[in-house]
Design a protein around this motif. Structure first.
Motif, PDB file in Angstrom:
ATOM      1  N   ARG A  35     -38.850  35.265  13.265  1.00 55.03           N
ATOM      2  CA  ARG A  35     -39.356  34.260  13.943  1.00 55.03           C
ATOM      3  C   ARG A  35     -40.887  34.723  14.511  1.00 55.03           C
ATOM      4  NH1 ARG A  35     -38.123  32.159  19.704  1.00 55.03           N
ATOM      5  NH2 ARG A  35     -39.667  30.394  19.922  1.00 55.03           N
ATOM      6  N   HIS A  65     -45.064  23.978  11.991  1.00 52.55           N
ATOM      7  CA  HIS A  65     -44.733  25.011  12.402  1.00 52.55           C
ATOM      8  C   HIS A  65     -43.709  24.844  13.415  1.00 52.55           C
ATOM      9  CE1 HIS A  65     -47.496  27.782  10.593  1.00 52.55           C
ATOM     10  NE2 HIS A  65     -48.222  27.019  10.456  1.00 52.55           N
ATOM     11  N   ASP A  86     -40.109  26.966  13.581  1.00 52.34           N
ATOM     12  CA  ASP A  86     -39.736  27.537  14.820  1.00 52.34           C
ATOM     13  C   ASP A  86     -38.391  26.919  15.263  1.00 52.34           C
ATOM     14  OD1 ASP A  86     -40.391  29.607  16.660  1.00 52.34           O
ATOM     15  OD2 ASP A  86     -40.770  28.093  18.114  1.00 52.34           O
ATOM     16  N   ASN A  92     -44.531  31.033  14.048  1.00 53.22           N
ATOM     17  CA  ASN A  92     -44.786  29.520  14.015  1.00 53.22           C
ATOM     18  C   ASN A  92     -44.953  28.877  15.456  1.00 53.22           C
ATOM     19  OD1 ASN A  92     -44.328  29.048  11.281  1.00 53.22           O
ATOM     20  ND2 ASN A  92     -42.271  29.948  11.425  1.00 53.22           N
ATOM     21  N   GLU A  93     -44.539  29.720  16.454  1.00 50.62           N
ATOM     22  CA  GLU A  93     -44.677  28.954  17.990  1.00 50.62           C
ATOM     23  C   GLU A  93     -46.066  29.225  18.045  1.00 50.62           C
ATOM     24  OE1 GLU A  93     -42.852  29.058  22.510  1.00 50.62           O
ATOM     25  OE2 GLU A  93     -42.290  30.933  20.816  1.00 50.62           O
TER      26      GLU A  93
END
Length: 160
Positions: free
Chosen positions: A87, A31, A35, A92-93
């Motif tokens: 995003r 991830h 990101d 993903n963050e």
């Protein structure tokens, strides 16, 4: 501690905890990589938009057809916004952070909650049960967070 308790702890730590630690660390890296790709692509597109706008504003159409630079100046910010929205959508963050935290929590549980060989048999067995319960509760909590996140994503999709 009995041999059976010791063998169970060793088996549990290798087959469950180390396996889960490896998975959470690998998935956090996955991830983080995605990101980073989204951030870099968005930055490249914004830089491209800036260059296109500057070329058009400076009247340097001689560097290429003016229409091309106008298109670049108009489309690059829109594409950058689309990348930024993607995003956020994929999260993903947040996933990276959740998986890193779970891995850290697993390591902390292993370091501080695992029973020690110096404990008496009854005390060791009780500590072992508490240790396994704490690990499984942590993993269940992470799974519930994931299911909740997926439910939120499902609610944001347009109806068919």
């Amino acid at each position: 501690m009995t041999d059976r308790d010791r063998e169970f702890r060793q088996y549990y730590e290798v087959q469950r905890i180390e396996n889960q630690l490896a998975w959470y660390k690998k998935t956090a890296r996955f991830h983080a990589g995605w990101d980073n790709r989204f951030v870099i692509l968005s930055g490249i597109l914004m830089f491209t938009a800036s260059v296109g706008s500057w070329v058009v504003a400076a009247g340097w159409a001689g560097a290429g057809p003016l229409a091309v630079w106008l298109i670049v100046a108009a489309l690059a910010p829109a594409l950058s916004a689309a990348v930024a929205a993607t995003r956020v959508l994929y999260g993903n963050e947040n996933n990276r952070e959740r998986y890193e935290n779970t891995a850290l929590d697993l390591q902390t549980l292993s370091a501080y909650r695992a029973p020690t060989p110096t404990m008496a048999d009854a005390e060791y067995r009780e500590a072992l049960v508490e240790y396994v319960t704490a690990v499984e509760s942590l993993l269940t909590q992470e799974h519930q967070q994931w299911v909740q996140t997926m439910g939120e994503v499902a609610r944001t999709e347009p109806p068919e």
